[in-house]
Design a protein around this motif. Structure first.
Motif, mmCIF file in Angstrom:
data_model
loop_
_atom_site.group_PDB
_atom_site.id
_atom_site.type_symbol
_atom_site.label_atom_id
_atom_site.label_comp_id
_atom_site.label_asym_id
_atom_site.label_seq_id
_atom_site.Cartn_x
_atom_site.Cartn_y
_atom_site.Cartn_z
ATOM 1 N N SER A 30 0.816 -1.212 0.000
ATOM 2 C CA SER A 30 0.000 0.000 0.000
ATOM 3 C C SER A 30 0.854 1.267 0.000
ATOM 4 C CB SER A 30 -0.946 0.006 1.196
ATOM 5 O OG SER A 30 -0.222 0.026 2.412
ATOM 6 N N TYR A 34 0.102 0.084 -4.103
ATOM 7 C CA TYR A 34 -0.395 -1.267 -4.389
ATOM 8 C C TYR A 34 0.260 -1.878 -5.619
ATOM 9 C CZ TYR A 34 -3.662 -0.435 -0.672
ATOM 10 O OH TYR A 34 -4.190 -0.164 0.557
ATOM 11 N N ILE A 35 1.564 -1.759 -5.655
ATOM 12 C CA ILE A 35 2.371 -2.469 -6.640
ATOM 13 C C ILE A 35 3.436 -3.237 -5.867
ATOM 14 C CG2 ILE A 35 1.971 -0.814 -8.499
ATOM 15 C CD1 ILE A 35 4.751 0.336 -7.974
ATOM 16 N N GLU A 45 5.865 1.335 -12.455
ATOM 17 C CA GLU A 45 4.704 1.881 -11.758
ATOM 18 C C GLU A 45 3.857 2.792 -12.642
ATOM 19 O OE1 GLU A 45 8.010 4.786 -10.530
ATOM 20 O OE2 GLU A 45 7.854 2.645 -10.822
ATOM 21 N N ILE A 48 1.683 0.628 -14.806
ATOM 22 C CA ILE A 48 0.662 -0.036 -13.990
ATOM 23 C C ILE A 48 -0.430 0.959 -13.610
ATOM 24 C CG2 ILE A 48 0.242 -1.131 -11.749
ATOM 25 C CD1 ILE A 48 3.085 -2.385 -12.057
ATOM 26 N N PHE A 49 -0.025 2.148 -13.169
ATOM 27 C CA PHE A 49 -1.009 3.162 -12.778
ATOM 28 C C PHE A 49 -1.847 3.609 -13.977
ATOM 29 C CE2 PHE A 49 2.078 4.515 -9.209
ATOM 30 C CZ PHE A 49 1.616 3.505 -8.389
ATOM 31 N N ALA A 51 -2.584 1.828 -16.639
ATOM 32 C CA ALA A 51 -3.510 0.736 -16.957
ATOM 33 C C ALA A 51 -4.674 0.716 -15.969
ATOM 34 C CB ALA A 51 -2.777 -0.601 -16.943
ATOM 35 N N ARG A 52 -4.383 0.952 -14.695
ATOM 36 C CA ARG A 52 -5.452 1.016 -13.691
ATOM 37 C C ARG A 52 -6.404 2.159 -13.978
ATOM 38 N NH1 ARG A 52 -2.231 0.602 -8.069
ATOM 39 N NH2 ARG A 52 -1.464 -1.510 -8.345
ATOM 40 N N ASP A 53 -5.837 3.324 -14.270
ATOM 41 C CA ASP A 53 -6.679 4.485 -14.564
ATOM 42 C C ASP A 53 -7.584 4.215 -15.760
ATOM 43 O OD1 ASP A 53 -5.542 5.839 -12.448
ATOM 44 O OD2 ASP A 53 -4.180 7.033 -13.697
ATOM 45 N N ASN A 54 -7.045 3.553 -16.764
ATOM 46 C CA ASN A 54 -7.825 3.213 -17.949
ATOM 47 C C ASN A 54 -8.972 2.262 -17.592
ATOM 48 O OD1 ASN A 54 -8.531 3.125 -20.672
ATOM 49 N ND2 ASN A 54 -7.172 1.403 -21.072
ATOM 50 N N LYS A 55 -8.677 1.252 -16.802
ATOM 51 C CA LYS A 55 -9.723 0.309 -16.380
ATOM 52 C C LYS A 55 -10.793 1.011 -15.560
ATOM 53 C CE LYS A 55 -6.849 -3.833 -16.222
ATOM 54 N NZ LYS A 55 -6.247 -4.849 -15.346
ATOM 55 N N LEU A 56 -10.363 1.900 -14.667
ATOM 56 C CA LEU A 56 -11.333 2.628 -13.848
ATOM 57 C C LEU A 56 -12.210 3.541 -14.698
ATOM 58 C CD1 LEU A 56 -9.126 3.524 -10.755
ATOM 59 C CD2 LEU A 56 -11.078 1.964 -10.816
#
Length: 86
Positions: A30, A34-35, A45, A48-49, A51-56
């Motif tokens: 955390s 969270y990586i 990172e 990863i961030f 890709a997360r933002d895109n999914k969200l």
């Protein structure tokens, strides 16, 4: 004897090595978003961030469309009643 009892120094070393490998390559931390520490160390990172933002963002859009569709279904019977009596 207990099944998880370490019988030798080499057994103990292997347990520690396994834990360190897990801790650094699979466990999400955390404090660093969270990586894994390995991802952070290797500079992944930002990817990863992103890709997360895109999914969200996609999930937000999908929720918005579902809510609009649900509201349209709820409003539809009331509109039909108004048309029938109007």
């Amino acid at each position: 004897m207990r099944s998880n009892c370490l019988l030798s120094l080499s057994d103990a070393r292997q347990v520690v090595l396994n834990f360190v490998e897990y801790y650094n390559t699979r466990r999400l931390h955390s404090a660093i978003g969270y990586i894994t520490p390995n991802d952070k160390l290797e500079g992944r990172e930002k990817q990863i961030f992103a890709a997360r933002d895109n999914k969200l963002a996609k999930a937000r859009e999908a929720r918005k469309h579902r809510r609009r569709a649900a509201k349209a279904i709820i409003k539809e019977p009331a509109d039909q009643v108004v048309q029938a009596t109007g």
